[in-house]
Design an enzyme around this catalytic site. Structure first.
Site, PDB file in Angstrom:
ATOM      1  N   SER A  68     -10.749  -0.019   3.573  1.00 13.80           N
ATOM      2  CA  SER A  68     -10.198  -0.566   4.519  1.00 13.80           C
ATOM      3  C   SER A  68      -9.448   0.890   5.544  1.00 13.80           C
ATOM      4  O   SER A  68      -8.635   1.832   5.070  1.00 13.80           O
ATOM      5  CB  SER A  68      -8.593  -1.292   4.448  1.00 13.80           C
ATOM      6  OG  SER A  68      -9.808  -2.333   3.548  1.00 13.80           O
TER       7      SER A  68
ATOM      8  N   ARG B 199       1.125  -1.434  -0.441  1.00 16.56           N
ATOM      9  CA  ARG B 199      -0.028   0.339   0.055  1.00 16.56           C
ATOM     10  C   ARG B 199       1.155   1.565  -0.485  1.00 16.56           C
ATOM     11  O   ARG B 199       0.122   1.979   0.857  1.00 16.56           O
ATOM     12  CB  ARG B 199      -0.837   0.243   1.473  1.00 16.56           C
ATOM     13  CG  ARG B 199      -2.107  -1.307   1.415  1.00 16.56           C
ATOM     14  CD  ARG B 199      -2.991  -1.252  -0.123  1.00 16.56           C
ATOM     15  NE  ARG B 199      -3.894  -2.337   0.239  1.00 16.56           N
ATOM     16  CZ  ARG B 199      -3.533  -3.604  -0.370  1.00 16.56           C
ATOM     17  NH1 ARG B 199      -2.207  -3.801  -1.138  1.00 16.56           N
ATOM     18  NH2 ARG B 199      -4.014  -4.607  -0.082  1.00 16.56           N
TER      19      ARG B 199
ATOM     20  N   GLU C 222      -4.556   3.705   6.643  1.00 19.76           N
ATOM     21  CA  GLU C 222      -3.550   3.058   5.303  1.00 19.76           C
ATOM     22  C   GLU C 222      -5.294   4.254   4.351  1.00 19.76           C
ATOM     23  O   GLU C 222      -4.872   4.637   3.636  1.00 19.76           O
ATOM     24  CB  GLU C 222      -4.827   2.186   5.263  1.00 19.76           C
ATOM     25  CG  GLU C 222      -5.068   1.186   2.857  1.00 19.76           C
ATOM     26  CD  GLU C 222      -5.441  -0.061   2.957  1.00 19.76           C
ATOM     27  OE1 GLU C 222      -6.024  -0.126   1.955  1.00 19.76           O
ATOM     28  OE2 GLU C 222      -5.274  -0.475   4.066  1.00 19.76           O
TER      29      GLU C 222
END
Length: 297
Positions: free
Chosen positions: A220, A171, A290
């Site tokens: 998320s 990520r 995130e």
């Protein structure tokens, strides 16, 4: 920063533009300026002529984002329909504008018998965000399919960066500061359209069953720590259903935060920090955000 100090544009430039309607959480303040360029040349000229001290931020579908209540200083760039085209450009390769959605990319791949891009169907965002964040789900990541991407630098110059130069990790990319992704090439493998559709259907059903898709959320919230699942750590710390103001930890999937109606971005971010505190206390693991948090508190 007054209008007469900004470069002339062919697209749309809006002062004090509310960003809450443009992000999934439906909360947060305004952009000092929102720029929707007509095309790539318009974006390049604007950035070239803009005072280098003015901050610039790209905004996609706003799915993985908390815009703080004080708003975003400088210029927020939003790429519209001119940047949302997807074409089959070469052998098993799609040429994708940065404003194209994951649904459009995966559907175009299906129509051209290109497998391996099905996971993009499940990521609520645009190509520009996928490339910047190494978006991934259901066993796939952008680093696995990206050939290269075109970016407009803060000085207005255009560069093509191969995947090897993006420094992809989980990520995260090492995309240069201020660079705005305008296009990307994704390469898959041969596949039958019906098999590709079946995999996309499986992913959609799985997502529908496990995630609060009908809610105002940001996707998320926390990265999965090495050897752990973020949702499980949040659940074990007793945070399922936890609230702060109008914000709530989802009962359905504990790695999702919800705006239950009138949450401020301050509520949402504070709830996330409380979850991080409780998880650290319970398991000793420090959760990393995130979701991107931008602007002034």
């Amino acid at each position: 920063m007054m209008a007469d100090t900004l470069p002339k544009v062919e697209g749309k430039l809006t002062a004090q533009a509310p960003l809450a309607p443009l992000v999934w959480f439906k909360s947060g303040g305004a952009a000092q300026w929102l720029f929707e360029p007509r095309d790539r040349a318009d974006l390049q000229t604007f950035l070239r002529d803009l005072d280098p001290a003015v901050p610039v931020m790209a905004l996609g579908l706003g799915s993985n984002l908390i815009v703080r209540d004080g708003g975003v200083p400088g210029v927020v760039v939003r790429l519209g329909k001119a940047f949302a085209k997807v074409t089959n450009s070469a052998d098993l390769t799609l040429d994708c504008g940065a404003g194209a959605s994951g649904i459009l990319v995966s559907s175009t791949a299906r129509d051209n018998g290109i497998a391996g891009l099905e996971f993009l169907r499940s990521i609520p965002g645009t190509v520009g965000g996928f490339v910047r964040m190494n978006g991934g789900a259901y066993g796939g990541e952008v680093k696995d399919i990206l050939v290269d991407c075109d970016v407009v630098m803060r000085d207005g110059s255009l560069r093509t960066l191969p995947v090897a130069e993006l420094g992809y990790t989980y990520r995260h990319s090492e995309l240069p500061d201020g660079a705005i992704v305008v296009a990307a090439r994704f390469k898959g493998r041969p596949g039958k359209s019906e098999d590709i559709q079946a995999e996309m259907d499986r992913i959609s059903a799985s997502r529908e069953a496990s995630q609060p898709l009908r809610s105002k959320t940001g996707g998320s919230t926390f990265k999965n720590p090495e050897g752990h699942k973020a949702w499980q750590l949040v659940d074990e710390a007793g945070c399922r259903g936890l609230t702060r103001g109008g914000a709530q930890v989802s009962e359905k999937h504990t790695n999702f935060l919800l705006n239950t109606g009138d949450a401020t971005s301050t509520d949402i971010e504070a709830l996330g920090e409380e979850v991080r505190r409780r998880v650290k206390e319970k398991s000793g693991v420090t959760l990393e955000w995130e979701i991107q948090r931008v602007g002034i508190k």
